[in-house]
Scaffold this motif. Structure first.
Motif, PDB file in Angstrom:
ATOM      1  N   GLN A  97       0.897  -1.135   0.012  1.00  0.00           N
ATOM      2  CA  GLN A  97       0.095  -0.038  -0.127  1.00  0.00           C
ATOM      3  C   GLN A  97       0.784   1.271   0.035  1.00  0.00           C
ATOM      4  N   SER A  98       2.068   1.257   0.696  1.00  0.00           N
ATOM      5  CA  SER A  98       2.948   2.295   0.795  1.00  0.00           C
ATOM      6  C   SER A  98       3.151   2.943  -0.664  1.00  0.00           C
ATOM      7  N   LEU A  99       3.397   1.911  -1.468  1.00  0.00           N
ATOM      8  CA  LEU A  99       4.030   2.330  -2.855  1.00  0.00           C
ATOM      9  C   LEU A  99       2.768   3.096  -3.727  1.00  0.00           C
ATOM     10  N   TYR A 100       1.491   2.708  -3.424  1.00  0.00           N
ATOM     11  CA  TYR A 100       0.569   3.623  -4.195  1.00  0.00           C
ATOM     12  C   TYR A 100       0.400   5.000  -3.293  1.00  0.00           C
ATOM     13  N   ILE A 101       0.735   5.068  -2.256  1.00  0.00           N
ATOM     14  CA  ILE A 101       0.765   6.445  -1.703  1.00  0.00           C
ATOM     15  C   ILE A 101       1.551   7.127  -2.094  1.00  0.00           C
ATOM     16  N   ILE A 102       3.027   6.644  -2.180  1.00  0.00           N
ATOM     17  CA  ILE A 102       4.239   7.532  -2.585  1.00  0.00           C
ATOM     18  C   ILE A 102       4.189   7.866  -4.047  1.00  0.00           C
ATOM     19  N   THR A 103       3.500   6.719  -5.102  1.00  0.00           N
ATOM     20  CA  THR A 103       3.149   7.110  -6.518  1.00  0.00           C
ATOM     21  C   THR A 103       2.445   7.990  -6.383  1.00  0.00           C
ATOM     22  N   LEU A 104       0.858   7.925  -5.874  1.00  0.00           N
ATOM     23  CA  LEU A 104      -0.052   9.249  -5.948  1.00  0.00           C
ATOM     24  C   LEU A 104       0.616  10.305  -5.534  1.00  0.00           C
ATOM     25  N   ALA A 105       1.375  10.458  -4.433  1.00  0.00           N
ATOM     26  CA  ALA A 105       2.011  11.799  -4.033  1.00  0.00           C
ATOM     27  C   ALA A 105       2.806  12.472  -5.055  1.00  0.00           C
ATOM     28  N   PHE A 106       3.508  11.792  -5.822  1.00  0.00           N
ATOM     29  CA  PHE A 106       4.522  12.100  -6.809  1.00  0.00           C
ATOM     30  C   PHE A 106       3.802  12.322  -8.122  1.00  0.00           C
ATOM     31  N   LEU A 107       2.822  11.548  -8.547  1.00  0.00           N
ATOM     32  CA  LEU A 107       2.095  11.321  -9.790  1.00  0.00           C
ATOM     33  C   LEU A 107       1.416  12.924  -9.911  1.00  0.00           C
ATOM     34  N   GLY A 108       0.753  13.129  -8.765  1.00  0.00           N
ATOM     35  CA  GLY A 108      -0.219  14.276  -8.724  1.00  0.00           C
ATOM     36  C   GLY A 108       0.506  15.601  -9.130  1.00  0.00           C
ATOM     37  N   PRO A 109       1.650  16.035  -8.422  1.00  0.00           N
ATOM     38  CA  PRO A 109       2.273  17.260  -8.746  1.00  0.00           C
ATOM     39  C   PRO A 109       2.927  17.135 -10.072  1.00  0.00           C
ATOM     40  N   LEU A 110       3.246  15.825 -10.785  1.00  0.00           N
ATOM     41  CA  LEU A 110       3.963  15.654 -12.019  1.00  0.00           C
ATOM     42  C   LEU A 110       2.786  16.235 -13.158  1.00  0.00           C
ATOM     43  N   LEU A 111       1.779  15.679 -12.759  1.00  0.00           N
ATOM     44  CA  LEU A 111       0.339  15.728 -13.619  1.00  0.00           C
ATOM     45  C   LEU A 111       0.069  17.167 -13.746  1.00  0.00           C
ATOM     46  N   ALA A 112      -0.032  17.919 -12.451  1.00  0.00           N
ATOM     47  CA  ALA A 112      -0.424  19.171 -12.345  1.00  0.00           C
ATOM     48  C   ALA A 112       0.642  20.194 -13.024  1.00  0.00           C
ATOM     49  N   SER A 113       1.769  19.909 -12.793  1.00  0.00           N
ATOM     50  CA  SER A 113       2.864  20.726 -13.548  1.00  0.00           C
ATOM     51  C   SER A 113       3.149  20.472 -14.906  1.00  0.00           C
ATOM     52  N   THR A 114       2.726  19.369 -15.320  1.00  0.00           N
ATOM     53  CA  THR A 114       2.782  18.990 -16.853  1.00  0.00           C
ATOM     54  C   THR A 114       1.572  19.961 -17.821  1.00  0.00           C
ATOM     55  N   ALA A 115       0.425  19.853 -16.963  1.00  0.00           N
ATOM     56  CA  ALA A 115      -0.855  20.645 -17.497  1.00  0.00           C
ATOM     57  C   ALA A 115      -0.550  22.004 -17.473  1.00  0.00           C
ATOM     58  N   LEU A 116       0.008  22.673 -16.355  1.00  0.00           N
ATOM     59  CA  LEU A 116       0.429  24.108 -16.173  1.00  0.00           C
ATOM     60  C   LEU A 116       1.622  24.531 -17.230  1.00  0.00           C
ATOM     61  N   PHE A 117       2.516  23.475 -17.476  1.00  0.00           N
ATOM     62  CA  PHE A 117       3.516  23.576 -18.516  1.00  0.00           C
ATOM     63  C   PHE A 117       3.105  24.067 -19.983  1.00  0.00           C
ATOM     64  N   LEU A 118       1.853  23.072 -20.123  1.00  0.00           N
ATOM     65  CA  LEU A 118       1.246  23.317 -21.517  1.00  0.00           C
ATOM     66  C   LEU A 118       0.355  24.310 -21.623  1.00  0.00           C
ATOM     67  N   TYR A 119      -0.101  24.749 -20.603  1.00  0.00           N
ATOM     68  CA  TYR A 119      -0.913  25.942 -20.656  1.00  0.00           C
ATOM     69  C   TYR A 119      -0.162  27.184 -20.894  1.00  0.00           C
ATOM     70  N   LEU A 120       1.050  27.204 -20.276  1.00  0.00           N
ATOM     71  CA  LEU A 120       1.889  28.300 -20.328  1.00  0.00           C
ATOM     72  C   LEU A 120       2.713  28.512 -21.699  1.00  0.00           C
ATOM     73  N   LEU A 121       2.784  27.273 -22.442  1.00  0.00           N
ATOM     74  CA  LEU A 121       3.383  27.044 -23.603  1.00  0.00           C
ATOM     75  C   LEU A 121       2.458  27.658 -24.530  1.00  0.00           C
ATOM     76  N   LEU A 122       1.144  26.900 -24.463  1.00  0.00           N
ATOM     77  CA  LEU A 122       0.030  27.255 -25.513  1.00  0.00           C
ATOM     78  C   LEU A 122      -0.536  28.585 -25.545  1.00  0.00           C
ATOM     79  N   PHE A 123      -0.685  29.151 -24.130  1.00  0.00           N
ATOM     80  CA  PHE A 123      -1.627  30.257 -24.041  1.00  0.00           C
ATOM     81  C   PHE A 123      -0.901  31.818 -23.829  1.00  0.00           C
ATOM     82  N   THR A 124       0.305  31.417 -23.284  1.00  0.00           N
ATOM     83  CA  THR A 124       0.926  32.592 -22.885  1.00  0.00           C
ATOM     84  C   THR A 124       2.311  32.693 -23.443  1.00  0.00           C
ATOM     85  N   GLY A 125       2.905  31.941 -24.224  1.00  0.00           N
ATOM     86  CA  GLY A 125       4.258  31.959 -24.938  1.00  0.00           C
ATOM     87  C   GLY A 125       4.211  33.069 -25.879  1.00  0.00           C
TER      88      GLY A 125
END
Length: 388
Positions: A354-382
């Motif tokens: 179970q600890s693996l899932y907690i750790i994976t989610l803890a890192f996966l969430g920020p990774l996906l959020a930063s990816t979405a933010l990165f694409l937003y900045l690139l596509l709409f503010t660059g």
């Protein structure tokens, strides 16, 4: 199905979606730039540079998720990696070599913009274009092997007959379908982004880009549907277990819901193409938002299609293992070894904690959020940032 597989599938699917964009960008950027130079078309020259900037960013994202996918596989299935590395060394090697050449071409093409002569820059662009089609050829050769292990030879020791493997009946339909689908998703995504810009700004260049890419998207969509049907036919004949699971026909594990999701997403794309030809070309923008949605729908369809192709052979890493006659044809001790390491349910026990899932989610969430933010900045503010 093991929950760990869903994490693996998520990372793999995101990687594939970005890679599909890369195939399109590597094709259209050098061709668009060359045509713009020959016609002295400053608007399209600017568009080609803008698309190259997007490609640099999406390639970076694809690289991050591709690395994560590889690490996942190494930790989840160490036995399979040992076998796969041994059997698929040549197709993996071809793909890796193409990735290296492609990466160098990206760097040189971007660095050489306005620095190299037009002909030299175009030559580098052709390397960019050709190398991007070799990469999926190597990886699809591995995917075809996971359908039917054509070329697998057990004597004098376990190895792959590469020439025989190239004759895998599922390889060519899978490769051509994948390339056509990638170009469809890419041209629709470009059209979608520029349609969005046009609706916001009424930028004449933006609608010109839409007019340029939507006819290609329509042609490629037809090709994708035909090639997809041909690939399904080869699965019916050569990997029937996988075909039945994918379409929910006498299925051991029914994944027809994934096919249904993909079909709905394809319908959105087809409707967007129909709206383009019946309305947008006549300057009627009443249903133009459908084109805006077509790009994201195409990328999610690629994601769903990849999951369908991978999951439908569950619980086998090689679909042919569902055929008792094929398994019986393998002599011992190779049979026991292959059946063990090619079983998707035999994950590393550490990955089920179970600890693996907690750790994976803890890192996966920020990774996906930063990816979405990165694409937003690139596509709409660059563009705004560059102009200030």
């Amino acid at each position: 199905m093991e929950a760990v597989l869903f994490f693996l599938a998520l990372v793999f699917g995101l990687h594939i979606a970005m890679v599909n964009l890369g195939i399109t960008f590597s094709t259209v950027v050098p061709i668009t730039k060359r045509r713009a130079e020959l016609k002295n078309d400053e608007e399209m020259l600017k568009v080609s540079r803008e698309l190259m900037r997007f490609y640099g960013a999406t390639y970076g994202i694809a690289g991050v998720f591709g690395t994560a996918f590889t690490v996942f596989l190494l930790s989840f299935y160490p036995g399979f990696i040992g076998l796969a590395g041994h059997l698929t060394f040549v197709p993996f090697g071809i793909a890796i070599l193409a990735i290296v050449i492609h990466f160098l071409a990206i760097v040189l093409y971007w660095y050489g913009w306005d620095k190299f002569s037009s002909s030299t820059h175009y030559a580098i662009g052709l390397i960019l274009l050709v190398s991007v089609y070799i990469i999926p050829l190597g990886f699809r050769a591995i995917s075809a092997f996971l359908n039917i292990p054509v070329g697998l030879e057990l004597q004098p020791k376990l190895h792959l007959n590469v020439l025989a493997a190239l004759g895998n009946p599922t390889l060519l339909p899978l490769y051509l379908k994948s390339v056509a689908a990638a170009l469809t998703a890419g041209t629709l995504t470009i059209s979608s982004a520029y349609m969005f810009r046009y609706l916001k700004t009424r930028d004449a260049t933006a609608i010109r880009v839409v007019h340029r890419f939507m006819p290609y998207a329509a042609f490629l969509m037809v090709a994708t549907l035909i090639l997809g049907a041909i690939y399904a036919g080869t699965l019916y004949v050569f990997a029937n277990y996988k075909f039945r699971n994918a379409f929910g026909i006498d299925a051991a594990y029914n994944y027809s819901w994934l096919f249904a999701i993909k079909a709905i997403l394809i319908l959105i794309q087809v409707l967007a193409i129909a709206v383009y030809f019946t309305k947008i070309r006549k300057n009627d923008f009443g249903m133009a938002k459908l084109i805006v949605f077509a790009g994201p729908a195409a990328l999610v369809a690629v994601f769903a299609g990849e999951m369908l192709n991978s999951f439908s052979q569950y619980p086998y890493l090689v679909a042919a293992l569902a055929d008792p006659a094929f398994v019986a044809s393998i002599p011992e001790p190779a049979r026991s070894t292959l059946v063990s390491v090619l079983d998707l349910t035999r994950v590393n026990p550490l990955t089920t904690q179970q600890s693996l899932y907690i750790i994976t989610l803890a890192f996966l969430g920020p990774l996906l959020a930063s990816t979405a933010l990165f694409l937003y900045l690139l596509l709409f503010t660059g563009e705004r940032a560059e102009s200030t």
